[in-house]
Design a protein around this motif. Structure first.
Motif, PDB file in Angstrom:
ATOM      1  N   TRP A   1       1.044  -1.919   4.819  1.00 10.51           N
ATOM      2  CA  TRP A   1      -0.243  -2.567   3.993  1.00 10.51           C
ATOM      3  C   TRP A   1      -1.321  -2.135   4.875  1.00 10.51           C
ATOM      4  CZ3 TRP A   1       4.434  -5.237   3.896  1.00 10.51           C
ATOM      5  CH2 TRP A   1       4.845  -5.755   2.674  1.00 10.51           C
ATOM      6  N   ASN A   2      -2.482  -1.852   3.868  1.00 12.34           N
ATOM      7  CA  ASN A   2      -3.864  -1.717   4.729  1.00 12.34           C
ATOM      8  C   ASN A   2      -4.418  -3.325   4.397  1.00 12.34           C
ATOM      9  OD1 ASN A   2      -4.509  -1.926   2.065  1.00 12.34           O
ATOM     10  ND2 ASN A   2      -5.532   0.315   2.056  1.00 12.34           N
ATOM     11  N   ASP A   3      -5.664  -3.466   4.977  1.00 15.50           N
ATOM     12  CA  ASP A   3      -6.226  -4.914   5.007  1.00 15.50           C
ATOM     13  C   ASP A   3      -6.412  -5.361   3.408  1.00 15.50           C
ATOM     14  OD1 ASP A   3      -6.564  -6.825   6.568  1.00 15.50           O
ATOM     15  OD2 ASP A   3      -8.784  -6.536   6.600  1.00 15.50           O
ATOM     16  N   GLU A   4      -6.936  -4.273   2.527  1.00 14.97           N
ATOM     17  CA  GLU A   4      -7.018  -4.539   1.151  1.00 14.97           C
ATOM     18  C   GLU A   4      -5.886  -4.971   0.344  1.00 14.97           C
ATOM     19  OE1 GLU A   4      -8.596  -1.421  -1.038  1.00 14.97           O
ATOM     20  OE2 GLU A   4      -8.706  -2.862  -2.851  1.00 14.97           O
ATOM     21  N   GLY A   5      -4.946  -4.255   0.597  1.00 10.72           N
ATOM     22  CA  GLY A   5      -3.484  -4.144  -0.144  1.00 10.72           C
ATOM     23  C   GLY A   5      -3.032  -5.819   0.575  1.00 10.72           C
TER      24      GLY A   5
ATOM     25  N   CYS B   1      -4.624   2.535  12.948  1.00 14.24           N
ATOM     26  CA  CYS B   1      -5.583   1.457  12.804  1.00 14.24           C
ATOM     27  C   CYS B   1      -5.762   1.046  11.367  1.00 14.24           C
ATOM     28  CB  CYS B   1      -6.886   2.250  13.123  1.00 14.24           C
ATOM     29  SG  CYS B   1      -7.395   2.568  14.874  1.00 14.24           S
ATOM     30  N   SER B   2      -5.339   1.785  10.188  1.00 13.67           N
ATOM     31  CA  SER B   2      -5.746   1.324   8.891  1.00 13.67           C
ATOM     32  C   SER B   2      -4.291   0.586   8.412  1.00 13.67           C
ATOM     33  CB  SER B   2      -5.601   2.576   7.992  1.00 13.67           C
ATOM     34  OG  SER B   2      -4.531   2.998   7.977  1.00 13.67           O
ATOM     35  N   CYS B   3      -3.151   0.146   9.250  1.00  9.54           N
ATOM     36  CA  CYS B   3      -2.105  -0.402   8.937  1.00  9.54           C
ATOM     37  C   CYS B   3      -2.399  -2.022   9.450  1.00  9.54           C
ATOM     38  CB  CYS B   3      -0.780  -0.006   9.644  1.00  9.54           C
ATOM     39  SG  CYS B   3       0.521  -1.084   9.388  1.00  9.54           S
TER      40      CYS B   3
ATOM     41  N   ASN C   1       0.766  -1.294  -0.027  1.00  5.88           N
ATOM     42  CA  ASN C   1      -0.002  -0.129  -0.058  1.00  5.88           C
ATOM     43  C   ASN C   1       0.766   1.239  -0.157  1.00  5.88           C
ATOM     44  OD1 ASN C   1      -1.511   2.387   1.933  1.00  5.88           O
ATOM     45  ND2 ASN C   1      -2.810   1.210   0.307  1.00  5.88           N
ATOM     46  N   LYS C   2       1.755   1.412   0.978  1.00  8.77           N
ATOM     47  CA  LYS C   2       2.644   2.456   0.733  1.00  8.77           C
ATOM     48  C   LYS C   2       3.860   2.340   1.406  1.00  8.77           C
ATOM     49  CE  LYS C   2      -0.173   4.319   4.791  1.00  8.77           C
ATOM     50  NZ  LYS C   2      -0.880   5.311   5.383  1.00  8.77           N
ATOM     51  N   THR C   3       4.828   2.875   1.133  1.00  6.07           N
ATOM     52  CA  THR C   3       6.379   3.045   1.730  1.00  6.07           C
ATOM     53  C   THR C   3       6.439   4.360   2.264  1.00  6.07           C
ATOM     54  OG1 THR C   3       6.780   1.628  -0.089  1.00  6.07           O
ATOM     55  CG2 THR C   3       8.621   2.299   0.986  1.00  6.07           C
TER      56      THR C   3
HETATM   57  C1  LIG Z   1      -3.522   2.847   1.310  1.00  8.35           C
HETATM   58  O1  LIG Z   1      -4.010   2.971   2.432  1.00  8.35           O
HETATM   59  C2  LIG Z   1      -4.644   4.195   2.826  1.00  8.35           C
HETATM   60  C3  LIG Z   1      -4.974   4.133   4.211  1.00  8.35           C
HETATM   61  O2  LIG Z   1      -3.982   3.650   5.109  1.00  8.35           O
HETATM   62  C4  LIG Z   1      -5.878   4.367   2.043  1.00  8.35           C
HETATM   63  O3  LIG Z   1      -6.802   5.633   1.916  1.00  8.35           O
HETATM   64  C5  LIG Z   1      -5.758   3.823   0.431  1.00  8.35           C
HETATM   65  O4  LIG Z   1      -7.032   3.911  -0.296  1.00  8.35           O
HETATM   66  C6  LIG Z   1      -4.738   2.564   0.249  1.00  8.35           C
HETATM   67  N1  LIG Z   1      -4.487   2.586  -1.083  1.00  8.35           N
HETATM   68  C7  LIG Z   1      -4.513   1.375  -1.754  1.00  8.35           C
HETATM   69  C8  LIG Z   1      -4.358   1.295  -3.290  1.00  8.35           C
HETATM   70  O5  LIG Z   1      -5.052   0.363  -1.231  1.00  8.35           O
END
Ligand SMILES: *[C@@H]1O[C@H](CO)[C@@H](O)[C@H](O)[C@H]1NC(C)=O
Ligand SMILES: *[C@@H]1O[C@H](CO)[C@@H](O)[C@H](O)[C@H]1NC(C)=O
Ligand SMILES: *[C@@H]1O[C@H](CO)[C@@H](O)[C@H](O)[C@H]1NC(C)=O
Ligand SMILES: *[C@@H]1O[C@H](CO)[C@@H](O)[C@H](O)[C@H]1NC(C)=O
Ligand SMILES: *[C@@H]1O[C@H](CO)[C@@H](O)[C@H](O)[C@H]1NC(C)=O
Ligand SMILES: *[C@@H]1O[C@H](CO)[C@@H](O)[C@H](O)[C@H]1NC(C)=O
Ligand SMILES: *[C@@H]1O[C@H](CO)[C@@H](O)[C@H](O)[C@H]1NC(C)=O
Ligand SMILES: *[C@@H]1O[C@H](CO)[C@@H](O)[C@H](O)[C@H]1NC(C)=O
Length: 358
Positions: A288-292, A273-275, A254-256
């Protein structure tokens, strides 16, 4: 003949064209080499195919795996031709490439990354590329031998030949290795090449659909036994380890962020909380977030050195101090791909054992 229909088939020797007059086959009915069976809604077709590129219509024929052993609907894995490079590619969800044959070598009559094709006195391989079409084909030097090539629900391509003596299909060749298949065990499912079953849920996770999992349909993956709750103040999440093959590492992150050291990276993830996972490699903190994270292709261990360890956030009740069994229990140390069919048969029994020790 039932056996034949139980797989998504392709047999390069015959050209597809003749559609069988129905959408059902009964016992003792069979398809001949030039017939295919088309589903009622027209979404899929079964039969013998020669996947290639039609230059007249600019379309390529893609072969897709079954969804599960009992559901012939389109699964996530497919084989397609790259007619420019004269190679075949395996892709997950038509997007992530996880295997390639390498380009056709017209001198050696092999695909560059399939050297096994070289020492061969059984198959007469050739690649046809003319004004109309581009495809790979083969015939048998000995026409008595029955052979077929499939992409199966595991996301692997396999060459099988019929053994008359034992009345069985014998696995002759297969690629890639089970755990080299992208997202093989679904979101949060971890692949272990040296274990049975190959797919496991990480400690703190359980199959999203135990029913599908038991049918070897791992695409649904796993989910947390205990949902992470950021609001509950008493919740002190911990981390468990998963391993990501390095070639799939970047596809889902998700992000670096730059952080000084691992503990800072860890704390950042702990309080955000989103990590849902982090790893600190090459002086960089990856989050990473949960989706990633659900897109990450996980392995059970780092037995293959080309993996990165990632730390996955789990509820305190599921932290490793409580249960780390699944990461340490070995089954077969050295498991050859030729044993694959035995593996499928053993699977059900072993899966039950796993549940007992949980
Ligand atoms: C990455 O994470 C942030 C929150 O941590 C979220 O808002 C964003 O949509 C995420 N991006 C992707 C590509 O999953
Ligand atoms: C289909 O194959 C069968 C034998 O497998 C052959 O007898 C028949 O002529 C073929 N039909 C067409 C249209 O190619
Ligand atoms: C197929 O692609 C070629 C080259 O891109 C083009 O010239 C041709 O018109 C296309 N044919 C069809 C049927 O789309
Ligand atoms: C496959 O890709 C499609 C978009 O092309 C997407 O909607 C779908 O969720 C993907 N499937 C999985 C299991 O990620
Ligand atoms: C091998 O296949 C090619 C192309 O289809 C064919 O011309 C050749 O006769 C075959 N060789 C043998 C020994 O069957
Ligand atoms: C291409 O298709 C056309 C029309 O069906 C046919 O006349 C021609 O012989 C084909 N060319 C090759 C190389 O197969
Ligand atoms: C997960 O993978 C699918 C299919 O490649 C893609 O469409 C989706 O954007 C990915 N999601 C994230 C968060 O990376
Ligand atoms: C271990 O799990 C139990 C419930 O299964 C939980 O009550 C306990 O707090 C956990 N212990 C640790 C150290 O997380």
């Amino acid at each position: 003949m039932n056996l034949i229909v139980a797989w998504l088939l392709l047999y390069f020797v015959f050209a597809p064209c003749l559609v069988y007059g129905g959408d059902t086959l009964v016992v003792n009915e069979y398809l001949s080499g030039n017939q295919t069976l088309v589903s009622r809604a027209g979404t899929f077709e079964m039969g013998f195919f020669r996947p290639g590129y039609n230059k007249r219509t600019n379309t390529s024929q893609v072969i897709t795996s079954w969804r599960s052993t009992v559901d012939p609907g389109p699964g996530l894995y497919s084989l397609q031709i790259d007619s420019i490079e004269k190679q075949y590619l395996l892709k997950w969800n038509k997007s992530v490439e996880y295997w390639t044959s390498g380009s056709w070598d017209g001198q050696k009559h092999i695909f560059a990354l399939v050297p096994e094709m070289r020492l061969n006195y059984i198959y007469n391989f050739s690649y046809v590329d003319n004004d109309n079409e581009s495809y790979f084909t083969y015939s048998m030097y000995n026409p008595e031998i029955i052979s077929r090539f499939i992409i199966d629900i595991s996301g692997q391509i396999k060459q099988l030949s019929w053994l008359d003596a034992s009345q069985q299909w014998n696995l002759f060749w297969s690629q890639p290795q089970f755990c080299e298949v992208y997202a093989r065990c679904g979101p949060f499912g971890a692949c272990g090449e040296n274990r049975l079953p190959f797919c496991n849920c990480l400690t703190a996770f359980e199959p999203r659909s135990p029913h599908n999992w038991d049918l070897s349909d791992f695409s649904g993956g796993c989910m947390r036994k205990t949902k992470l709750s950021c609001k509950a103040k008493e919740e002190k999440p911990g981390f468990i380890l998963g391993y990501v093959p390095s070639r799939f590492f970047s596809s889902s992150e998700n992000k670096t962020l730059l952080h000084n050291d691992e503990s800072e990276c860890r704390n950042f993830c702990l309080v955000d909380c989103s990590c849902y996972a982090y790893t600190f490699v090459s002086e960089q903190c990856h989050l990473w977030n949960d989706e990633g994270l659900s897109n990450v292709s996980l392995m059970l261990s780092d037995s293959n050195s080309q993996t990165f360890a990632i730390n996955i956030k789990v509820s305190s009740s599921d932290t490793p101090t409580n249960a780390s069994k699944i990461n340490t229990k070995g089954f077969f140390q050295d498991f050859s791909v030729l044993c694959y069919f035995a593996a499928l048969e053993l699977y059900a029994t072993e899966e039950r054992k796993d549940k007992d020790v949980e």
